[in-house]
Design a protein around this motif. Sequence first.
Motif: not given
Length: 193
Positions: A129-133, A157-159
């Motif tokens: 899973m990839y997510y942005q900070v 963490i960017v929502d």
Amino acid sequence: MKRYFMIFLLVLSLGACQSVPQLANDYDRARDFSLYQSFAFNTPALIYQPDESYIRSDLTESRIVASINNELTRKGLKVESAQKADLKVQAYLILDTRKTNVAEGHYMGWDPYWHDFWTGPDYVRTYSMYYQVATIQIDLIDRQTDKLVWRGSAKEIVDDSRSLSPSQKDQLIQKIVGQIINLYPPKIDRVKL
């Protein structure tokens, strides 16, 4: 399977909704921070990393710069020209893509060969899973020596699922920058050996 996936989504969403960003600071322990009385912003005041058009925003930049200005002024520092200021301020907005690996065990049920006991997972599915900070970083640089003397940052963490109004964005940036600048001046602990 759905139950485990829902629990994972719940844990992930709680992490994405964290109300307190991860704060950090670093500083030159040899500096006397009481000598710094004024500041000026570098040009450009905010550097984007990566420098992509989808990240750059004049509105975000003005919010961050205004918040830093307000917080440093609240700390007793004065705005000066770049030639007279004690400190140069350089801000960064950094967006990182991070990866986490998730493993799900799939259970098929009862196994008669194990004396009526439930078995472990029959197979495990692993995926990424990839997510942005997002990180706001503020550097304070001694104008005379051109050396970094203090750095503060906040990561969160960017929502992307929540859309914020302009006033909510103002409040969020003011809150985060306020938490970073709250770490300045550092409480220097003098260690006696």
